[in-house]
Design a protein around this motif. Structure first.
Motif, PDB file in Angstrom:
ATOM      1  N   ASP A  40     -13.913  -4.738   5.249  1.00  0.00           N
ATOM      2  CA  ASP A  40     -12.634  -4.379   5.876  1.00  0.00           C
ATOM      3  C   ASP A  40     -11.532  -4.090   4.845  1.00  0.00           C
ATOM      4  O   ASP A  40     -10.382  -4.442   5.053  1.00  0.00           O
ATOM      5  CB  ASP A  40     -12.199  -5.530   6.804  1.00  0.00           C
ATOM      6  CG  ASP A  40     -11.294  -5.048   7.923  1.00  0.00           C
ATOM      7  OD1 ASP A  40     -11.192  -3.823   8.135  1.00  0.00           O
ATOM      8  OD2 ASP A  40     -10.675  -5.907   8.573  1.00  0.00           O
ATOM      9  N   ARG A  41     -11.901  -3.446   3.748  1.00  0.00           N
ATOM     10  CA  ARG A  41     -10.945  -3.168   2.666  1.00  0.00           C
ATOM     11  C   ARG A  41      -9.948  -2.064   3.040  1.00  0.00           C
ATOM     12  O   ARG A  41      -8.824  -2.040   2.538  1.00  0.00           O
ATOM     13  CB  ARG A  41     -11.731  -2.753   1.407  1.00  0.00           C
ATOM     14  CG  ARG A  41     -10.985  -1.951   0.344  1.00  0.00           C
ATOM     15  CD  ARG A  41      -9.914  -2.783  -0.340  1.00  0.00           C
ATOM     16  NE  ARG A  41      -9.195  -2.021  -1.333  1.00  0.00           N
ATOM     17  CZ  ARG A  41      -8.226  -1.155  -1.089  1.00  0.00           C
ATOM     18  NH1 ARG A  41      -7.845  -0.894   0.149  1.00  0.00           N
ATOM     19  NH2 ARG A  41      -7.604  -0.537  -2.086  1.00  0.00           N
ATOM     20  N   PHE A  42     -10.369  -1.112   3.905  1.00  0.00           N
ATOM     21  CA  PHE A  42      -9.551   0.086   4.155  1.00  0.00           C
ATOM     22  C   PHE A  42      -8.938   0.056   5.556  1.00  0.00           C
ATOM     23  O   PHE A  42      -9.621  -0.244   6.538  1.00  0.00           O
ATOM     24  CB  PHE A  42     -10.410   1.345   4.003  1.00  0.00           C
ATOM     25  CG  PHE A  42     -11.088   1.431   2.656  1.00  0.00           C
ATOM     26  CD1 PHE A  42     -10.368   1.767   1.517  1.00  0.00           C
ATOM     27  CD2 PHE A  42     -12.431   1.145   2.524  1.00  0.00           C
ATOM     28  CE1 PHE A  42     -10.982   1.818   0.272  1.00  0.00           C
ATOM     29  CE2 PHE A  42     -13.065   1.200   1.290  1.00  0.00           C
ATOM     30  CZ  PHE A  42     -12.335   1.537   0.158  1.00  0.00           C
ATOM     31  N   ASP A  43      -7.636   0.404   5.625  1.00  0.00           N
ATOM     32  CA  ASP A  43      -6.950   0.438   6.915  1.00  0.00           C
ATOM     33  C   ASP A  43      -6.241   1.782   7.083  1.00  0.00           C
ATOM     34  O   ASP A  43      -6.477   2.726   6.307  1.00  0.00           O
ATOM     35  CB  ASP A  43      -5.984  -0.746   7.037  1.00  0.00           C
ATOM     36  CG  ASP A  43      -4.915  -0.738   5.942  1.00  0.00           C
ATOM     37  OD1 ASP A  43      -4.746   0.301   5.264  1.00  0.00           O
ATOM     38  OD2 ASP A  43      -4.249  -1.773   5.768  1.00  0.00           O
ATOM     39  N   GLU A  44      -5.351   1.850   8.059  1.00  0.00           N
ATOM     40  CA  GLU A  44      -4.639   3.100   8.339  1.00  0.00           C
ATOM     41  C   GLU A  44      -3.814   3.569   7.138  1.00  0.00           C
ATOM     42  O   GLU A  44      -3.705   4.768   6.878  1.00  0.00           O
ATOM     43  CB  GLU A  44      -3.724   2.909   9.560  1.00  0.00           C
ATOM     44  CG  GLU A  44      -4.411   3.188  10.871  1.00  0.00           C
ATOM     45  CD  GLU A  44      -4.915   4.625  10.951  1.00  0.00           C
ATOM     46  OE1 GLU A  44      -6.156   4.819  10.817  1.00  0.00           O
ATOM     47  OE2 GLU A  44      -4.110   5.537  11.131  1.00  0.00           O
TER      48      GLU A  44
ATOM     49  N   LEU B 196     -14.375   4.340   2.941  1.00  0.00           N
ATOM     50  CA  LEU B 196     -13.442   5.326   3.513  1.00  0.00           C
ATOM     51  C   LEU B 196     -13.855   6.704   3.000  1.00  0.00           C
ATOM     52  O   LEU B 196     -14.005   6.890   1.782  1.00  0.00           O
ATOM     53  CB  LEU B 196     -12.004   5.021   3.058  1.00  0.00           C
ATOM     54  CG  LEU B 196     -10.954   6.108   3.259  1.00  0.00           C
ATOM     55  CD1 LEU B 196     -10.767   6.461   4.727  1.00  0.00           C
ATOM     56  CD2 LEU B 196      -9.619   5.668   2.661  1.00  0.00           C
TER      57      LEU B 196
ATOM     58  N   SER C 262     -17.490  -1.997   2.521  1.00  0.00           N
ATOM     59  CA  SER C 262     -16.691  -1.146   3.405  1.00  0.00           C
ATOM     60  C   SER C 262     -16.447   0.188   2.707  1.00  0.00           C
ATOM     61  O   SER C 262     -16.628   0.310   1.482  1.00  0.00           O
ATOM     62  CB  SER C 262     -15.379  -1.825   3.811  1.00  0.00           C
ATOM     63  OG  SER C 262     -14.619  -2.192   2.678  1.00  0.00           O
TER      64      SER C 262
ATOM     65  N   LYS D 129       0.812  -1.219   0.000  1.00  0.00           N
ATOM     66  CA  LYS D 129       0.000   0.000   0.000  1.00  0.00           C
ATOM     67  C   LYS D 129       0.845   1.268   0.000  1.00  0.00           C
ATOM     68  O   LYS D 129       0.507   2.246  -0.655  1.00  0.00           O
ATOM     69  CB  LYS D 129      -0.962  -0.014   1.185  1.00  0.00           C
ATOM     70  CG  LYS D 129      -2.127  -0.942   0.954  1.00  0.00           C
ATOM     71  CD  LYS D 129      -3.195  -0.804   2.016  1.00  0.00           C
ATOM     72  CE  LYS D 129      -4.332  -1.762   1.714  1.00  0.00           C
ATOM     73  NZ  LYS D 129      -5.412  -1.711   2.705  1.00  0.00           N
TER      74      LYS D 129
ATOM     75  N   ASP E 235      -4.492   3.143   4.045  1.00  0.00           N
ATOM     76  CA  ASP E 235      -5.403   3.771   3.079  1.00  0.00           C
ATOM     77  C   ASP E 235      -5.810   5.164   3.555  1.00  0.00           C
ATOM     78  O   ASP E 235      -5.886   6.105   2.761  1.00  0.00           O
ATOM     79  CB  ASP E 235      -6.654   2.898   2.896  1.00  0.00           C
ATOM     80  CG  ASP E 235      -6.322   1.575   2.224  1.00  0.00           C
ATOM     81  OD1 ASP E 235      -5.972   1.586   1.042  1.00  0.00           O
ATOM     82  OD2 ASP E 235      -6.387   0.540   2.911  1.00  0.00           O
ATOM     83  N   ARG E 236      -6.092   5.273   4.859  1.00  0.00           N
ATOM     84  CA  ARG E 236      -6.498   6.590   5.381  1.00  0.00           C
ATOM     85  C   ARG E 236      -5.381   7.613   5.165  1.00  0.00           C
ATOM     86  O   ARG E 236      -5.615   8.692   4.607  1.00  0.00           O
ATOM     87  CB  ARG E 236      -6.848   6.497   6.869  1.00  0.00           C
ATOM     88  CG  ARG E 236      -7.309   7.823   7.458  1.00  0.00           C
ATOM     89  CD  ARG E 236      -7.544   7.763   8.951  1.00  0.00           C
ATOM     90  NE  ARG E 236      -6.349   7.509   9.723  1.00  0.00           N
ATOM     91  CZ  ARG E 236      -5.393   8.410   9.970  1.00  0.00           C
ATOM     92  NH1 ARG E 236      -5.493   9.632   9.503  1.00  0.00           N
ATOM     93  NH2 ARG E 236      -4.324   8.080  10.669  1.00  0.00           N
TER      94      ARG E 236
ATOM     95  N   VAL F 237     -13.292   5.606   8.594  1.00  0.00           N
ATOM     96  CA  VAL F 237     -13.083   4.282   8.001  1.00  0.00           C
ATOM     97  C   VAL F 237     -14.176   3.372   8.536  1.00  0.00           C
ATOM     98  O   VAL F 237     -14.342   3.253   9.753  1.00  0.00           O
ATOM     99  CB  VAL F 237     -11.695   3.709   8.372  1.00  0.00           C
ATOM    100  CG1 VAL F 237     -11.529   2.306   7.788  1.00  0.00           C
ATOM    101  CG2 VAL F 237     -10.574   4.619   7.888  1.00  0.00           C
TER     102      VAL F 237
ATOM    103  N   PRO G 257     -15.342  -0.452   8.414  1.00  0.00           N
ATOM    104  CA  PRO G 257     -14.999  -1.815   7.971  1.00  0.00           C
ATOM    105  C   PRO G 257     -16.206  -2.600   7.475  1.00  0.00           C
ATOM    106  O   PRO G 257     -16.064  -3.448   6.605  1.00  0.00           O
ATOM    107  CB  PRO G 257     -14.431  -2.484   9.233  1.00  0.00           C
ATOM    108  CG  PRO G 257     -14.307  -1.431  10.267  1.00  0.00           C
ATOM    109  CD  PRO G 257     -15.137  -0.249   9.857  1.00  0.00           C
TER     110      PRO G 257
END
Ligand code: SME
Length: 168
Positions: A140-144, A118, A116, A13, A146-147, A97, A99
Motif C-alpha cells: 500500500d505504498r502508492f495513493d492518489e 503504480l 505494491s 507528498k 502518488d498517482r 495503483v 496496493p
C-alpha cells in the motif's frame, strides 16, 4: 553537472512531487531524446521518492511492451498488452495503483521484494507509447497523491520527448 536537490524528511507528498516536477523540468529542458530523458527521469525518481525498489520505463515495440531505462534489479523484458500491471495500464489507458501485488491477477513478479506498484501510461497524441512503472517493497505504498504526482511527471516527460520513433 545536475545536482539532485534532496528533500527534508518532513516533506509531504505534494511537496515531494512539486520538487520532483521542477527538477525533472530542469533535467530534461531542451533535450528531446526519449531514451536519455527516460534514463534521467528513472534515476531522479529512484533517488528522491522514498521506499522504492524499482523505477523505470517500458515502451511499446510492435505488439507489446519492451523494457526501457530503469533503476533497480534486472527486470522481465517483454510484457504483452493486457498482461500484468503494466499491460493492464496499456489496455485500460489509465494509471493502475496496486496496493497488494499478490492480490492482482496476472501480476508479473520481477523482484520478489515488490509488494505494491503504480503504473502510469505514456500517452502521446492519443496513442499509448509506453508506461512508467514504480515498485515498492512496502504494501500500500502508492495513493492518489502518488498517482496524480506521477501523472504530472509523465506529462512533463511526454511534452519534452520526441516519442515518434519509440514504438518501432
Ligand atoms: N510487475 C510488473 C512487471 C514489471 S516489473 O515490476 C519491473 C507487471 O506486473 O506488469
Amino acid at each position: 553537472m545536475f545536482e539532485t536537490k534532496a528533500l527534508p524528511q518532513t516533506a509531504d507528498k505534494a511537496e515531494i512531487y512539486q520538487s520532483l516536477a521542477q527538477q525533472l523540468s530542469g533535467l530534461i529542458a531542451g533535450e528531446s531524446d526519449a531514451i536519455a530523458n527516460a534514463a534521467n527521469m528513472s534515476a531522479l525518481i529512484y533517488d528522491l521518492l522514498p521506499d522504492l525498489n524499482w523505477a523505470g520505463f517500458y515502451f511499446m515495440r510492435g505488439p507489446g511492451l519492451v523494457l526501457g531505462p530503469f533503476q533497480g534489479k534486472p527486470a522481465c523484458i517483454r510484457i504483452p498488452v493486457g498482461r500484468g500491471v503494466c499491460g493492464t495500464a496499456v489496455e485500460r489507458r489509465v494509471s493502475v495503483v496496486v496496493p497488494d501485488v499478490h492480490a492482482f491477477p496476472g501480476h508479473i513478479a520481477c523482484d520478489s521484494a515488490s509488494r505494491s506498484e503504480l503504473v502510469v501510461p505514456l500517452i502521446k497524441n492519443g496513442e499509448v507509447v509506453g508506461v512508467l512503472d514504480l515498485d515498492s517493497p512496502l504494501p500500500d505504498r502508492f495513493d492518489e497523491a502518488d498517482r496524480v504526482g506521477c501523472e504530472r511527471l509523465v506529462e512533463i516527460y511526454c511534452d519534452a520527448s520526441d516519442l515518434s520513433g519509440i514504438t518501432g
